[in-house]
Motif scaffolding. Structure first.
Motif, PDB file in Angstrom:
ATOM      1  N   MET A 255       0.939  -1.024   0.104  1.00  0.00           N
ATOM      2  CA  MET A 255       0.006   0.077  -0.060  1.00  0.00           C
ATOM      3  C   MET A 255       0.723   1.303   0.013  1.00  0.00           C
ATOM      4  SD  MET A 255      -2.913   0.409   2.793  1.00  0.00           S
ATOM      5  CE  MET A 255      -2.351   1.458   3.995  1.00  0.00           C
TER       6      MET A 255
ATOM      7  N   ILE B  20      -5.026  -2.406   0.823  1.00  0.00           N
ATOM      8  CA  ILE B  20      -6.017  -1.602   1.708  1.00  0.00           C
ATOM      9  C   ILE B  20      -7.356  -2.312   2.085  1.00  0.00           C
ATOM     10  CG2 ILE B  20      -6.946  -0.264  -0.428  1.00  0.00           C
ATOM     11  CD1 ILE B  20      -6.495   1.559   2.862  1.00  0.00           C
TER      12      ILE B  20
ATOM     13  N   GLY C   9      -8.194   4.069   6.616  1.00  0.00           N
ATOM     14  CA  GLY C   9      -6.949   3.704   5.596  1.00  0.00           C
ATOM     15  C   GLY C   9      -5.751   4.410   6.393  1.00  0.00           C
TER      16      GLY C   9
END
Lengths: 372, 275
Positions: free
Chosen positions: B114, B152, B271
């Motif tokens: 990510m 994610i 996130g």
């Protein structure tokens, strides 16, 4: 018992496709890019189906850091450093400030939160397009003062050639040593509170000694570069930094606001009873408590600033070298100039810089999970 | 709560907030005003003034120009969001309820994906898609978004599922439910909010993405961000069109943000690897 182990197998098999995909597309590809960066793959035959690639070792990196044509890359690197630092300070600072204001529960809090966060939902291409118009030399922001009867500004936001905080790349070794000494002293000052003796011996004294040596005998340190090469912070980058802060301070605001809301009202009341002022409450209680949030905001923002491509592309286009960024340079080198190997080398430099703070962060997260 | 009185403190508070809010709305105002002007009325010194006559024509012209890439973006975003969300949900289920030896390391290795700057995988991705005959079209782009969305989405679902008590899963297992029946009968029905949060997050990210769009698709399959960049590129453009185009490219995500803001913010917080 047998059924349980069958279920475990099913769980593993469910994860397997994703593991393979991530393994190939992330780790395999990173390895492949490292390999590409050590070849001479480029030029007119670059896009051929079976391109010719020869292993040339670290030559591409040497080119980037010492070659004449790599000068643009080195300017981009300098830009990226200033850009990241200013974005971090600006977005974290402004976001925290807005969060503190909203934490006072003003009327219309919901509407205000919506206003401060909406830029975050936009694409960089959208905001870049709008900001380029806002920062047009004879319009936009520059004519705003005329509405209160002042002279218009004349700052050329995206096209300025002026650069400040210039340094000579020949001095890079000296600057790095100063940086080391500064960091050592800083750690020492923080460690003072816990164990003064150890802090002095381990951090402060070495830091001061290194700093003093460089200051006194700096001229003995060899120049890092043959030729004199000066790069600095380009004023043209300011517009891009402003746009990024506008886009991301709402994000840090949301992070901090969630954090402030998580602090119990009791704690706040207790602090107030003990005579803490509003400022004191945030300075000594709330903000220190939210250190994990600050750390993740810093990690995420630095990662974003390192791969910043779209905004620069939309605001100054690929043409203005003054506002360059390694991420944009990588795209231009690879897909416009077809120099795949050189582009891969730039990508790897970016990757290494990113890994420098992401790996420690992920490792500490991993340890935290293990403890629970 | 104390009663609100007008104090220097509250004047400062509301004053600062008002100024900041105006600053944040400035670009939106500018985009709207410019988009509504006649091309001839757009000049730099009068950029802030309201249009003399409202010209809605810029919007229909922008729609005309951007319609193909808008449709591409809709297809791309819907497919990629669906794919990465479904896979992420299954992964999150395994990561939180079926931990095996080394699953935490696998999860951390996922997360790393990510945070990499995507430039580092761009060249092999380009090569691989070309070798798979997927370069240039939407399927290749969809594949890329699904794969790089896995970290994610797995993270968000893992955090979401860790709120479901493990005792619930244990008792279902004692009652003889297996891996998939636990997922479909217990976990999945509970995870509708998780799906909303994750798909909104993915939708926004994929809709706004530009780097892959410009590197991996041919002109006919460009997503909206690339279409807008081409519309706004060049120095001598008449600015009503790019501004109308910007508004058009922003509207879908802005709608999500305004009407489903609560979920949008939850995705944002999820996130940030905050656990």
């Amino acid at each position: 018992m047998r059924e349980a182990s069958l279920d475990r197998l099913k769980a593993f098999l469910t994860l397997l496709p994703s593991m393979i995909l991530v393994g190939v597309f992330v780790y395999g590809f990173i390895g492949n890019t490292i390999w590409t960066s050590m070849t001479d793959w480029g030029g007119s035959g670059a896009l051929a189906l079976e391109p010719e690639k020869n292993f040339i070792g670290l030559a591409n990196y040497v080119d980037l850091f010492t070659g004449f044509l790599g000068g643009g890359f080195r300017q981009d690197l300098v830009n990226a450093v200033y850009y990241s630092v200013m974005l971090l300070v600006g977005a974290v600072g402004l976001g925290m400030f807005i969060a503190i204001l909203l934490d006072q529960k003003p009327k219309g809090e919901d509407l205000l939160r919506t206003i401060f966060l909406y830029p975050m939902s936009l694409s960089f291409i959208v905001s870049g397009t709008i900001w380029r118009w806002l920062l047009a030399p004879q319009g936009g922001v520059n004519v705003l003062p005329t509405y209160v009867g002042l002279e218009p500004l004349t700052f050329s936001w995206l096209s300025s050639q002026a650069s400040i905080l210039v340094f000579n790349w020949q001095d890079i070794l000296r600057i790095l040593l100063y940086l080391v000494s500064f960091v050592l002293i800083l750690i020492g000052l923080f460690a003072m509170r816990k164990d003064t003796g150890k802090a002095m011996k381990r951090w402060l004294v070495p830091g001061i000694v290194i700093g003093a040596c460089v200051w006194l005998f700096g001229s003995l340190i060899p120049d890092a570069y043959m030729m004199e090469e000066e790069h600095g912070f380009n004023m043209a980058t300011l517009g891009i930094i402003m746009a990024t802060i506008w886009q991301y301070s709402g994000y840090t605001m949301a992070l901090y606001l969630a954090g402030f809301n998580g602090i119990s009202q009791d704690l706040r009341d207790a602090a107030m009873l003990d005579g803490a002022s509003e400022v004191g409450y945030y300075r000594y209680i709330a903000i220190p408590m939210l250190k994990p949030i600050t750390i993740s905001a810093v990690i995420i923002l630095s990662h974003i600033s390192l791969k910043m491509f779209d905004l620069v592309f939309a605001m100054t286009g690929p043409d203005n070298a003054e506002t360059g960024h390694p991420a944009l340079n990588m795209y231009l080198t690879t897909f416009r100039a077809n120099d795949f190997a050189q582009g891969a080398a730039i990508a790897i430099v970016l990757f290494l810089v990113a890994a420098m703070f992401i790996v420690p962060y992920l490792v500490s997260q991993y340890r935290q999970r293990g403890r629970r | 709560m104390t009663t609100k009185k007008i104090t220097p403190g509250s004047i400062f508070l509301y004053g600062t907030l008002a100024v900041l809010a105006l600053l944040f709305l400035m670009p939106a105002y500018m985009a709207a005003v410019t988009a509504l002007k006649m091309p001839g009325d757009i000049s730099l010194p009068s950029a802030w003034e309201l249009p003399a006559t409202f010209n809605w024509g810029s919007f229909s012209e922008a729609v005309e120009l951007l319609k193909p890439s808008f449709i591409n973006s809709v297809i791309l975003t819907v497919c990629a969001t669906l794919g990465s969300t479904v896979l992420g949900s299954l992964n999150g289920y395994v990561f939180s309820k079926w931990k095996f030896k080394g699953s935490e390391i696998v999860f951390t290795l996922f997360l790393f994906g990510m945070f990499i700057p995507y430039q580092v995988i761009l060249i092999p991705l380009f090569q691989t898609l070309r070798a798979m005959n997927l370069y240039g079209g939407l399927p290749g782009l969809i594949l890329a978004h699904i794969v790089y969305g896995l970290p994610i989405t797995s993270l968000i679902f893992r955090n979401f599922y860790s709120q479901i008590p493990t005792a619930l899963v244990e008792s279902a297992r004692l009652d003889g439910a297996g891996f998939f029946s636990i997922y479909f009968r217990i976990v999945f029905p509970l995870s509708i909010p998780g799906f909303v949060v994750t798909s909104l997050w993915q939708f926004t990210q994929i809709w706004n993405e530009f780097l892959w769009g410009i590197c991996l698709t041919r002109h006919a399959d460009n997503p909206i961000t690339v279409g807008l960049a081409q519309l706004a590129g060049g120095q001598a453009v008449s600015w009503n069109l790019p501004m109308a185009g910007s508004i058009m490219a922003a509207v879908p995500v802005l709608c999500i943000y305004i009407f489903l803001g609560r979920y949008f913010i939850r995705g944002l917080l999820a996130g940030s690897v905050k656990e």
